[in-house]
Design a protein around this motif. Structure first.
Motif, PDB file in Angstrom:
ATOM      1  N   LYS A 185     -14.660  -6.020 -23.314  1.00 12.32           N
ATOM      2  CA  LYS A 185     -14.614  -7.178 -22.427  1.00 12.32           C
ATOM      3  C   LYS A 185     -14.959  -6.799 -20.991  1.00 12.32           C
ATOM      4  O   LYS A 185     -15.654  -7.545 -20.293  1.00 12.32           O
ATOM      5  N   HIS A 186     -14.447  -5.647 -20.538  1.00 13.38           N
ATOM      6  CA  HIS A 186     -14.719  -5.276 -19.147  1.00 13.38           C
ATOM      7  C   HIS A 186     -16.205  -5.030 -18.918  1.00 13.38           C
ATOM      8  O   HIS A 186     -16.717  -5.207 -17.817  1.00 13.38           O
ATOM      9  N   TYR A 187     -16.917  -4.653 -19.986  1.00 12.46           N
ATOM     10  CA  TYR A 187     -18.362  -4.440 -19.879  1.00 12.46           C
ATOM     11  C   TYR A 187     -19.073  -5.763 -19.622  1.00 12.46           C
ATOM     12  O   TYR A 187     -20.032  -5.832 -18.844  1.00 12.46           O
ATOM     13  N   GLU A 188     -18.608  -6.821 -20.269  1.00 13.08           N
ATOM     14  CA  GLU A 188     -19.197  -8.146 -20.055  1.00 13.08           C
ATOM     15  C   GLU A 188     -19.041  -8.574 -18.599  1.00 13.08           C
ATOM     16  O   GLU A 188     -19.982  -9.082 -17.980  1.00 13.08           O
ATOM     17  N   VAL A 189     -17.855  -8.342 -18.045  1.00  9.84           N
ATOM     18  CA  VAL A 189     -17.618  -8.682 -16.641  1.00  9.84           C
ATOM     19  C   VAL A 189     -18.485  -7.811 -15.734  1.00  9.84           C
ATOM     20  O   VAL A 189     -19.074  -8.290 -14.759  1.00  9.84           O
ATOM     21  N   VAL A 213     -17.218 -10.000  -2.709  1.00 12.84           N
ATOM     22  CA  VAL A 213     -17.332 -10.101  -4.164  1.00 12.84           C
ATOM     23  C   VAL A 213     -16.143 -10.921  -4.663  1.00 12.84           C
ATOM     24  O   VAL A 213     -15.045 -10.828  -4.104  1.00 12.84           O
ATOM     25  N   PRO A 214     -16.321 -11.750  -5.697  1.00 11.55           N
ATOM     26  CA  PRO A 214     -15.192 -12.536  -6.213  1.00 11.55           C
ATOM     27  C   PRO A 214     -13.969 -11.669  -6.490  1.00 11.55           C
ATOM     28  O   PRO A 214     -14.079 -10.523  -6.917  1.00 11.55           O
ATOM     29  N   SER A 215     -12.807 -12.226  -6.254  1.00 13.32           N
ATOM     30  CA  SER A 215     -11.554 -11.486  -6.402  1.00 13.32           C
ATOM     31  C   SER A 215     -11.194 -11.282  -7.870  1.00 13.32           C
ATOM     32  O   SER A 215     -11.759 -11.928  -8.766  1.00 13.32           O
ATOM     33  N   GLU A 216     -10.247 -10.378  -8.103  1.00 11.98           N
ATOM     34  CA  GLU A 216      -9.752 -10.161  -9.464  1.00 11.98           C
ATOM     35  C   GLU A 216      -9.252 -11.467 -10.072  1.00 11.98           C
ATOM     36  O   GLU A 216      -9.534 -11.775 -11.236  1.00 11.98           O
ATOM     37  N   ARG A 217      -8.501 -12.227  -9.282  1.00 16.64           N
ATOM     38  CA  ARG A 217      -7.916 -13.463  -9.809  1.00 16.64           C
ATOM     39  C   ARG A 217      -8.997 -14.457 -10.222  1.00 16.64           C
ATOM     40  O   ARG A 217      -8.942 -15.023 -11.320  1.00 16.64           O
ATOM     41  N   SER A 218      -9.991 -14.663  -9.351  1.00 13.61           N
ATOM     42  CA  SER A 218     -11.027 -15.648  -9.673  1.00 13.61           C
ATOM     43  C   SER A 218     -11.861 -15.208 -10.869  1.00 13.61           C
ATOM     44  O   SER A 218     -12.236 -16.027 -11.718  1.00 13.61           O
ATOM     45  N   LEU A 219     -12.144 -13.913 -10.966  1.00 11.84           N
ATOM     46  CA  LEU A 219     -12.907 -13.409 -12.110  1.00 11.84           C
ATOM     47  C   LEU A 219     -12.092 -13.516 -13.397  1.00 11.84           C
ATOM     48  O   LEU A 219     -12.630 -13.832 -14.464  1.00 11.84           O
ATOM     49  N   GLU A 267      -9.863 -15.760 -14.053  1.00  8.93           N
ATOM     50  CA  GLU A 267      -9.867 -17.170 -14.456  1.00  8.93           C
ATOM     51  C   GLU A 267     -11.236 -17.582 -14.989  1.00  8.93           C
ATOM     52  O   GLU A 267     -11.337 -18.348 -15.957  1.00  8.93           O
ATOM     53  N   GLN A 268     -12.295 -17.069 -14.373  1.00  3.24           N
ATOM     54  CA  GLN A 268     -13.652 -17.430 -14.788  1.00  3.24           C
ATOM     55  C   GLN A 268     -13.948 -16.976 -16.213  1.00  3.24           C
ATOM     56  O   GLN A 268     -14.538 -17.727 -17.008  1.00  3.24           O
ATOM     57  N   PHE A 269     -13.544 -15.745 -16.545  1.00  2.00           N
ATOM     58  CA  PHE A 269     -13.852 -15.188 -17.862  1.00  2.00           C
ATOM     59  C   PHE A 269     -12.712 -15.358 -18.866  1.00  2.00           C
ATOM     60  O   PHE A 269     -12.872 -15.051 -20.040  1.00  2.00           O
ATOM     61  N   ASN A 270     -11.553 -15.797 -18.367  1.00  2.00           N
ATOM     62  CA  ASN A 270     -10.371 -15.914 -19.217  1.00  2.00           C
ATOM     63  C   ASN A 270      -9.980 -14.557 -19.806  1.00  2.00           C
ATOM     64  O   ASN A 270      -9.607 -14.451 -20.972  1.00  2.00           O
ATOM     65  N   PHE A 271     -10.119 -13.525 -18.973  1.00  2.00           N
ATOM     66  CA  PHE A 271      -9.718 -12.174 -19.336  1.00  2.00           C
ATOM     67  C   PHE A 271      -8.536 -11.763 -18.465  1.00  2.00           C
ATOM     68  O   PHE A 271      -8.290 -12.345 -17.405  1.00  2.00           O
ATOM     69  N   SER A 272      -7.826 -10.728 -18.893  1.00  2.00           N
ATOM     70  CA  SER A 272      -6.709 -10.231 -18.097  1.00  2.00           C
ATOM     71  C   SER A 272      -7.224  -9.584 -16.817  1.00  2.00           C
ATOM     72  O   SER A 272      -8.375  -9.138 -16.731  1.00  2.00           O
ATOM     73  N   ARG A 273      -6.345  -9.505 -15.817  1.00  3.29           N
ATOM     74  CA  ARG A 273      -6.736  -8.869 -14.559  1.00  3.29           C
ATOM     75  C   ARG A 273      -6.954  -7.375 -14.754  1.00  3.29           C
ATOM     76  O   ARG A 273      -7.734  -6.758 -14.022  1.00  3.29           O
ATOM     77  N   THR A 274      -6.299  -6.787 -15.747  1.00  2.00           N
ATOM     78  CA  THR A 274      -6.531  -5.369 -16.049  1.00  2.00           C
ATOM     79  C   THR A 274      -7.976  -5.149 -16.483  1.00  2.00           C
ATOM     80  O   THR A 274      -8.628  -4.180 -16.072  1.00  2.00           O
ATOM     81  N   THR A 275      -8.488  -6.063 -17.310  1.00  2.98           N
ATOM     82  CA  THR A 275      -9.881  -5.976 -17.757  1.00  2.98           C
ATOM     83  C   THR A 275     -10.837  -6.114 -16.581  1.00  2.98           C
ATOM     84  O   THR A 275     -11.797  -5.348 -16.436  1.00  2.98           O
ATOM     85  N   VAL A 276     -10.571  -7.088 -15.725  1.00  2.00           N
ATOM     86  CA  VAL A 276     -11.419  -7.310 -14.554  1.00  2.00           C
ATOM     87  C   VAL A 276     -11.351  -6.113 -13.608  1.00  2.00           C
ATOM     88  O   VAL A 276     -12.370  -5.678 -13.057  1.00  2.00           O
ATOM     89  N   ARG A 277     -10.157  -5.559 -13.450  1.00  2.00           N
ATOM     90  CA  ARG A 277      -9.982  -4.413 -12.550  1.00  2.00           C
ATOM     91  C   ARG A 277     -10.819  -3.223 -13.016  1.00  2.00           C
ATOM     92  O   ARG A 277     -11.389  -2.492 -12.204  1.00  2.00           O
TER      93      ARG A 277
END
Length: 245
Positions: free
Chosen positions: A15-19, A36-42, A44-54
């Motif tokens: 999933k983190h690769y997709e982001v 760059v978009p924040s962890e929170r907005s990303l 919500e956008q991808f419906n992934f956990s913040r750990t994945t976005v981080r």
């Protein structure tokens, strides 16, 4: 093969690769310093956990595409510095790109040559060599850590002549009449030692380009043996290639 080609061959990418791929395309062409978009907005956008976005943001920071500033946010990074593979000095390379070169002299001393250093300088192991350690800067930003070895017998007082503002190649020419005309250079990827990443202000996981260079004069006499660590998140190397006859 591109990342997109790999994606077509494997539908099970993390999933983190997709982001990360979306962010790569998002920041491409944006001016340095653009938020760059924040962890929170990303998240919500991808419906992934913040750990994945981080993890995705961390990967892009390691690649040198974005910069994360604690308490301020995440921003598009400055373009990487491109250095050609040619027999020029760091100072010459930076000036050619319109950048302001800088150097901080860490240490300059005379020591005994280890066997590998002695072999590169055509000396006996244990022979006295000048050992010079420096941090190299571009527009005030630390870019590389460099250790240079020279034959102390040939350049007996170079450790006293070298300063933060000195170009080693310019000093060799003006004080000793020596000009590097040929050499070999090897490149590999490594992780920096704690000392190196502290000097460069990077994270322990930042990839480094390890360059070793041995140069000679027009008569084939060894001049220097250099070990350098360049920041992989801020540097890339370029060269021209031709097909052999």
């Amino acid at each position: 093969m591109s990342d997109q080609d790999l994606d077509r061959k494997d539908d099970s990418v993390p999933k983190h690769y997709e982001v990360r791929q979306w962010l790569r395309q998002h920041v491409e062409g944006l001016p340095p310093g653009t938020p760059v978009p924040s962890e929170r907005s990303l998240s919500e956008q991808f419906n992934f956990s913040r750990t994945t976005v981080r993890q995705a943001l961390h990967d892009l920071a390691v690649e040198g595409r974005i910069v994360r500033m604690q308490g301020r946010g995440t921003f598009v990074a400055n373009p990487k510095v491109t250095q050609g593979l040619q027999l020029t000095s760091y100072t010459e390379d930076m000036l050619a790109q319109g950048m302001r070169p800088g150097t901080r002299l860490i240490d300059a001393t005379v020591t005994e040559a280890e066997p590998d250093v002695a072999a590169q300088l055509a000396l006996e192991a244990g022979s006295p060599v000048a050992r010079i350690e420096r941090v190299r800067f571009a527009n005030g930003e630390p870019m590389a850590v460099e250790t240079v070895y020279l034959d102390h017998g040939r350049f007996p007082d170079i450790v006293d002549k070298l300063t933060d503002d000195s170009s080693l190649y310019a000093l060799l020419e003006s004080e000793y009449g020596v000009i590097p005309t040929e050499g070999e250079e090897t490149i590999e990827t490594v992780l920096a030692s704690p000392v190196a990443w502290r000097l460069l202000g990077t994270e322990a996981t930042t990839p480094m380009l390890a360059l070793t260079r041995a140069t000679r004069d027009s008569e084939g006499r060894p001049i220097e043996y250099v070990r350098s660590l360049y920041r992989g998140d801020r540097f890339r190397l370029s060269t021209s290639i031709t097909r052999p006859d």
